[in-house]
Design an enzyme around this catalytic site. Structure first.
Site, PDB file in Angstrom:
ATOM      1  N   ARG A   1      -0.374   8.733   9.569  1.00  0.00           N
ATOM      2  CA  ARG A   1      -0.292   7.277   9.752  1.00  0.00           C
ATOM      3  C   ARG A   1       0.060   6.552   8.462  1.00  0.00           C
ATOM      4  O   ARG A   1      -0.536   6.807   7.413  1.00  0.00           O
ATOM      5  CB  ARG A   1      -1.617   6.742  10.298  1.00  0.00           C
ATOM      6  CG  ARG A   1      -1.626   5.222  10.445  1.00  0.00           C
ATOM      7  CD  ARG A   1      -2.874   4.738  11.131  1.00  0.00           C
ATOM      8  NE  ARG A   1      -4.078   4.915  10.342  1.00  0.00           N
ATOM      9  CZ  ARG A   1      -4.498   4.086   9.393  1.00  0.00           C
ATOM     10  NH1 ARG A   1      -3.770   3.031   9.069  1.00  0.00           N
ATOM     11  NH2 ARG A   1      -5.630   4.305   8.764  1.00  0.00           N
TER      12      ARG A   1
ATOM     13  N   ARG B   1      -0.530   9.363   2.525  1.00  0.00           N
ATOM     14  CA  ARG B   1      -1.943   9.686   2.391  1.00  0.00           C
ATOM     15  C   ARG B   1      -2.226  11.183   2.413  1.00  0.00           C
ATOM     16  O   ARG B   1      -3.097  11.670   1.694  1.00  0.00           O
ATOM     17  CB  ARG B   1      -2.738   9.007   3.513  1.00  0.00           C
ATOM     18  CG  ARG B   1      -2.970   7.534   3.291  1.00  0.00           C
ATOM     19  CD  ARG B   1      -3.768   6.924   4.416  1.00  0.00           C
ATOM     20  NE  ARG B   1      -4.094   5.539   4.108  1.00  0.00           N
ATOM     21  CZ  ARG B   1      -4.721   4.722   4.942  1.00  0.00           C
ATOM     22  NH1 ARG B   1      -5.073   5.168   6.134  1.00  0.00           N
ATOM     23  NH2 ARG B   1      -4.990   3.488   4.598  1.00  0.00           N
TER      24      ARG B   1
ATOM     25  N   GLU C   1       0.843  -1.184   0.000  1.00  0.00           N
ATOM     26  CA  GLU C   1       0.000   0.000   0.000  1.00  0.00           C
ATOM     27  C   GLU C   1       0.886   1.243   0.000  1.00  0.00           C
ATOM     28  O   GLU C   1       2.119   1.145   0.073  1.00  0.00           O
ATOM     29  CB  GLU C   1      -0.968  -0.030   1.199  1.00  0.00           C
ATOM     30  CG  GLU C   1      -1.960  -1.179   1.098  1.00  0.00           C
ATOM     31  CD  GLU C   1      -2.943  -1.242   2.242  1.00  0.00           C
ATOM     32  OE1 GLU C   1      -3.011  -0.276   3.027  1.00  0.00           O
ATOM     33  OE2 GLU C   1      -3.642  -2.268   2.362  1.00  0.00           O
TER      34      GLU C   1
ATOM     35  N   HIS D   1     -10.727  10.198   8.302  1.00  0.00           N
ATOM     36  CA  HIS D   1     -10.558   8.752   8.426  1.00  0.00           C
ATOM     37  C   HIS D   1      -9.985   8.322   9.770  1.00  0.00           C
ATOM     38  O   HIS D   1     -10.531   7.434  10.419  1.00  0.00           O
ATOM     39  CB  HIS D   1      -9.638   8.276   7.299  1.00  0.00           C
ATOM     40  CG  HIS D   1      -9.441   6.789   7.245  1.00  0.00           C
ATOM     41  ND1 HIS D   1     -10.497   5.911   7.173  1.00  0.00           N
ATOM     42  CD2 HIS D   1      -8.310   6.030   7.243  1.00  0.00           C
ATOM     43  CE1 HIS D   1     -10.029   4.663   7.121  1.00  0.00           C
ATOM     44  NE2 HIS D   1      -8.714   4.704   7.188  1.00  0.00           N
TER      45      HIS D   1
ATOM     46  N   HIS E   1      -8.660  10.048   4.447  1.00  0.00           N
ATOM     47  CA  HIS E   1      -8.393   9.009   3.450  1.00  0.00           C
ATOM     48  C   HIS E   1      -8.625   9.598   2.067  1.00  0.00           C
ATOM     49  O   HIS E   1      -9.634  10.276   1.837  1.00  0.00           O
ATOM     50  CB  HIS E   1      -9.293   7.797   3.673  1.00  0.00           C
ATOM     51  CG  HIS E   1      -8.803   6.579   2.968  1.00  0.00           C
ATOM     52  ND1 HIS E   1      -8.922   6.415   1.604  1.00  0.00           N
ATOM     53  CD2 HIS E   1      -8.163   5.466   3.422  1.00  0.00           C
ATOM     54  CE1 HIS E   1      -8.390   5.248   1.249  1.00  0.00           C
ATOM     55  NE2 HIS E   1      -7.924   4.667   2.343  1.00  0.00           N
TER      56      HIS E   1
END
Length: 507
Positions: free
Chosen positions: A363, A268, A110, A328, A224
């Site tokens: 994160r 992100r 990811e 998120h 997100h």
């Protein structure tokens, strides 16, 4: 010891099982059904299984990079060191992680991970598989369970937490305990657009603040990047981009490369801001193009996403789908040490409710389930250990004037608060916007009355956390990670860990 665990996601269930196995009397108190909440909705996986060219050290490095220099190195080391054991434990408890043809764990990649090191279950149903296994394990024990119980407050006596007050079946009652482990999740419903389920209103963080516990890094809210842009919020897993899907604008151009060399696999915060800016510039949502993966692969690897997108009228195997960011994950929360201890004796915290220092300013994908398992287990293991004071600096949370810049604030509604936070304390922030938000929040707080219903308690908690988030965002004038001040679009100065202005406690 008599232990109360508040919350029933991966952190709470792991803590409860470990505490029970260590011989403690454990009661789980949870807001809804056991296992309901964010864990069961997680499409992404659990990072921490390393191939031949990968290692825990490289995982730590990627975590530190994503955290934009603000992650606590010791906490990150604990995360990656304990991770393999916690994944093995999940397997032993019945989680059926996806396997390759040779029987080995299938590893995915990811964004911001340099290697494929993430295990998934059911393609994009990892959280559901973990939740089901842990709930099943708890039900096989004599762990007490109180469902549909709202955490009103922590009970503090002689400076230590000794129980909880709950609202259950319309009545308020007190449950005594030698220790309380908070695992109540984050505060996604601070915002008008969120991936979080109903009820994610920061109740544990707010209760901890009222009990005198320090919180930190509340300005760091992760948005997100890819939520389906039509209908109720539905997350399109980052793993889709990890498999090769791209983000394109109306000219079919992969615009994220304008912001970062890694394009769609950038951290992100970078991807979310790039999407927001491009959508605003062209006046329409950007699109996620997964057509190159093919219908068979999409249905096999992402069955939940495949089903929902088709239910909403999209054939994502044939055409790109519109996506937009949404709130998120909260990187901040109740300050803890490496064993889940907070600044108030008797109170532990694990999972999204806690600020372990692992995530820093942003994160890394698939570290949240891992963090919940690792630190939930560590909190349970520390229950009988001597209490250790946590050094921290603080900035008081004070009520603000009752009048905003434009005069009297509008009447409070939860929707109004959520829209205010989205507009002024969201992806892109300005000093003026933050000041306006704080004035309005202060006016709402000053005019509030004592809550009596669950909804009113939730509103009180959201107001408290909205103020804490806004104060922290005002205090941090430089952009870093998920906290982006438009006035400082230039490259950030080197960051240091746990900026003092991001630590708050009630006065």
């Amino acid at each position: 010891m008599n232990v109360i665990v508040a919350g029933s996601g991966i952190a709470g269930l792991t803590a409860a099982l470990h505490a029970h196995e260590a011989g403690h009397d454990v009661t789980i108190v949870t807001k809804g059904d056991i296992g309901a909440g964010c864990t069961g909705l997680a499409q992404g996986g659990v990072a921490g299984i390393y191939g031949p060219d990968d290692s825990a050290a490289l995982h730590a490095a990627d975590t530190l990079d994503a955290g934009a220099g603000l992650s606590d190195r010791d906490a990150v080391q604990v995360l990656v060191t304990d991770g393999a054991a916690r994944i093995a434990e999940l397997i032993a408890r019945g989680v059926g992680f996806d396997r390759a043809a040779d029987g080995s764990l299938q590893l995915g990649r990811e964004a911001a991970h340099r290697h494929a090191r993430i295990v998934h279950a059911g393609g994009d149903a990892t959280g559901a598989a973990i939740s089901a296994a842990l709930v099943g394990a708890v039900r096989q024990t004599d762990v007490g369970l109180v469902e549909h119980a709202f955490l009103v407050d922590l009970v503090v006596r002689d400076g230590a937490v000794c129980g909880v007050r709950i609202l259950h079946d319309g009545a308020t009652s007190t449950l005594s305990a030698d220790a309380v482990i908070l695992a109540t999740g984050g505060a996604g419903h601070l915002y008008a657009h969120t991936t979080n389920p109903e009820g994610t209103t920061g109740d544990g963080i707010a209760a901890a603040m009222r009990a005198g516990a320090a919180v930190a890094d509340m300005e760091f809210v992760q948005f997100h990047p890819t939520i389906l842009a039509t209908g109720p919020a539905f997350l399109i897993s980052e793993a889709v981009r990890g498999e090769g899907a791209t983000l394109v604008d109306d000219d079919d151009r992969r615009f994220v490369f304008d912001s970062h060399l890694e394009g769609e696999l950038a951290p992100r915060d970078v991807v979310a801001r790039a999407i927001a800016r491009r959508a605003a510039a062209q006046g329409s949502p950007v699109r996620l193009d997964a057509t190159m993966l093919g219908a068979e692969a999409l249905a096999r690897r992402f069955p939940t996403i495949d089903r929902v997108t088709r239910e909403r009228g999209f054939d994502w195997a044939r055409e790109p789908i519109p996506v937009t960011p949404a709130a998120h994950y909260l990187m901040g929360g109740v300050v803890t040490d490496l064993d889940g201890r907070t600044t108030v004796p008797g109170l532990f915290a694990a999972g999204e409710v806690a600020c372990t220092g692992v995530h820093g300013a942003n994160r890394l994908a698939s570290n949240s389930l891992l963090e919940g398992a690792v630190f939930g287990a560590r909190a349970a293991a520390a229950l009988r250990s001597p209490w250790a004071d946590i050094a921290h600096e603080s900035v008081p949370v004070r009520r603000r004037p009752e009048r905003g810049r434009g005069g009297i604030a509008p009447a409070f509604t939860r929707a109004g608060l959520q829209q205010l936070m989205w507009d002024e304390v969201g992806l892109l922030r300005t000093g003026d916007g933050l000041a306006h938000a704080l004035d309005t929040l202060g006016a709402w707080s000053a005019s509030g009355s004592a809550p009596t219903t669950v909804a009113a308690h939730e509103d009180t908690n959201l107001l408290l956390l909205a103020e804490a988030t806004t104060i922290a965002a005002l205090a941090r004038t430089a952009s870093v990670g998920a906290h982006h001040r438009v006035e400082t679009d230039a490259p950030d100065a080197p960051a240091t860990s746990r900026h003092p202005s991001s630590i708050l406690e009630t006065v």
